[in-house]
Motif scaffolding. Structure first.
Motif, short mmCIF file in Angstrom:
data_model
loop_
_atom_site.label_atom_id
_atom_site.label_comp_id
_atom_site.label_asym_id
_atom_site.label_seq_id
_atom_site.Cartn_x
_atom_site.Cartn_y
_atom_site.Cartn_z
N TYR A 193 0.83 -1.20 0.00
CA TYR A 193 0.00 0.00 0.00
C TYR A 193 0.87 1.26 0.00
CZ TYR A 193 -3.21 3.60 1.55
OH TYR A 193 -3.93 4.74 1.65
N LEU A 194 1.95 1.25 0.79
CA LEU A 194 2.85 2.41 0.84
C LEU A 194 3.57 2.59 -0.49
CD1 LEU A 194 4.38 2.00 4.41
CD2 LEU A 194 2.70 3.68 3.64
N LEU A 195 3.94 1.50 -1.13
CA LEU A 195 4.61 1.57 -2.42
C LEU A 195 3.67 2.15 -3.48
CD1 LEU A 195 7.12 0.93 -4.09
CD2 LEU A 195 6.17 -1.32 -4.52
N ASN A 196 2.41 1.71 -3.50
CA ASN A 196 1.43 2.23 -4.45
C ASN A 196 1.16 3.71 -4.19
OD1 ASN A 196 1.16 -0.17 -5.79
ND2 ASN A 196 -0.63 -0.83 -4.64
N THR A 197 1.07 4.12 -2.93
CA THR A 197 0.85 5.51 -2.59
C THR A 197 2.02 6.36 -3.06
OG1 THR A 197 -0.39 4.81 -0.65
CG2 THR A 197 0.34 7.09 -0.69
N HIS A 198 3.22 5.86 -2.89
CA HIS A 198 4.43 6.57 -3.33
C HIS A 198 4.42 6.76 -4.85
CE1 HIS A 198 8.50 8.02 -3.14
NE2 HIS A 198 8.89 7.11 -4.03
N ILE A 199 4.01 5.74 -5.59
CA ILE A 199 3.95 5.84 -7.05
C ILE A 199 2.90 6.86 -7.47
CG2 ILE A 199 3.34 4.58 -9.15
CD1 ILE A 199 4.66 2.11 -7.86
N ILE A 200 1.75 6.86 -6.80
CA ILE A 200 0.69 7.81 -7.12
C ILE A 200 1.14 9.23 -6.84
CG2 ILE A 200 -1.62 8.57 -6.45
CD1 ILE A 200 -2.30 5.58 -6.09
N ILE A 201 1.84 9.44 -5.73
CA ILE A 201 2.34 10.78 -5.40
C ILE A 201 3.35 11.24 -6.44
CG2 ILE A 201 3.72 12.08 -3.73
CD1 ILE A 201 2.32 10.43 -1.53
N GLU A 202 4.25 10.35 -6.86
CA GLU A 202 5.23 10.71 -7.88
C GLU A 202 4.56 11.03 -9.21
OE1 GLU A 202 8.29 7.83 -8.30
OE2 GLU A 202 9.23 8.33 -6.40
N LEU A 203 3.55 10.25 -9.58
CA LEU A 203 2.83 10.52 -10.82
C LEU A 203 2.12 11.86 -10.75
CD1 LEU A 203 1.96 9.49 -13.61
CD2 LEU A 203 0.02 8.41 -12.49
N GLY A 204 1.49 12.16 -9.62
CA GLY A 204 0.83 13.45 -9.44
C GLY A 204 1.82 14.60 -9.52
N LEU A 205 2.97 14.44 -8.90
CA LEU A 205 4.01 15.46 -8.95
C LEU A 205 4.51 15.65 -10.38
CD1 LEU A 205 5.70 17.40 -7.30
CD2 LEU A 205 7.35 15.56 -6.94
N PHE A 206 4.69 14.54 -11.10
CA PHE A 206 5.12 14.62 -12.49
C PHE A 206 4.11 15.39 -13.32
CE2 PHE A 206 6.80 13.52 -16.52
CZ PHE A 206 5.73 13.12 -17.31
N ILE A 207 2.83 15.09 -13.16
CA ILE A 207 1.79 15.78 -13.93
C ILE A 207 1.75 17.26 -13.56
CG2 ILE A 207 -0.71 15.96 -14.27
CD1 ILE A 207 -0.79 12.90 -14.15
N PHE A 208 1.91 17.60 -12.27
CA PHE A 208 1.92 18.99 -11.84
C PHE A 208 3.09 19.75 -12.46
CE2 PHE A 208 1.12 22.63 -9.36
CZ PHE A 208 2.35 23.11 -8.94
#
Length: 124
Positions: free
Chosen positions: A3-18
């Protein structure tokens, strides 16, 4: 742990899009940057499918609108076929395609009406 790994990937993807949106806004303006970000998101996360050209319409006399509209039937690997419009083809491709040609496209399964062109499969 997963769950923490998936959350980390989602945060990185959101940061990339931003960061991508901010950069594109600086260079192209908000409208163009949102369009480019949508295309980038579809290219990154989209599902590839085969599409058949059903209809080609040239829109004359509309300088603001795109000069063409192509209606395609998308045939995803999983799920139902659907029909949508494609307006962002390169001009060289638009001039050489005809009804019945096949192409590869990408779309997001959550919003299948937004489709981007990947490559042309056959030209007779």
């Amino acid at each position: 742990m997963l769950y923490l790994l998936n959350t980390h990937i989602i945060i990185e993807l959101g940061l990339f899009i931003f960061i991508l949106l901010a950069t594109l806004y600086f260079y192209f303006g908000i409208q163009k940057s949102l369009q480019l970000a949508r295309k980038a998101r579809i290219k990154l996360l989209g599902q590839e499918a085969l599409a058949t050209i059903l209809f080609i319409e040239a829109e004359e006399g509309h300088p603001i609108k795109k000069p063409f509209k192509i209606q395609i039937q998308v045939e995803p690997v999983m799920g139902r076929n659907f029909v949508t419009d494609l307006t962002d083809l390169p001009k060289s491709v638009v001039q050489s395609v005809k009804v019945g040609d096949k192409m590869h496209v990408k779309f997001l399964p959550k919003n299948p009406r937004k489709v981007i062109f990947i490559r042309l499969l056959s030209i007779d």
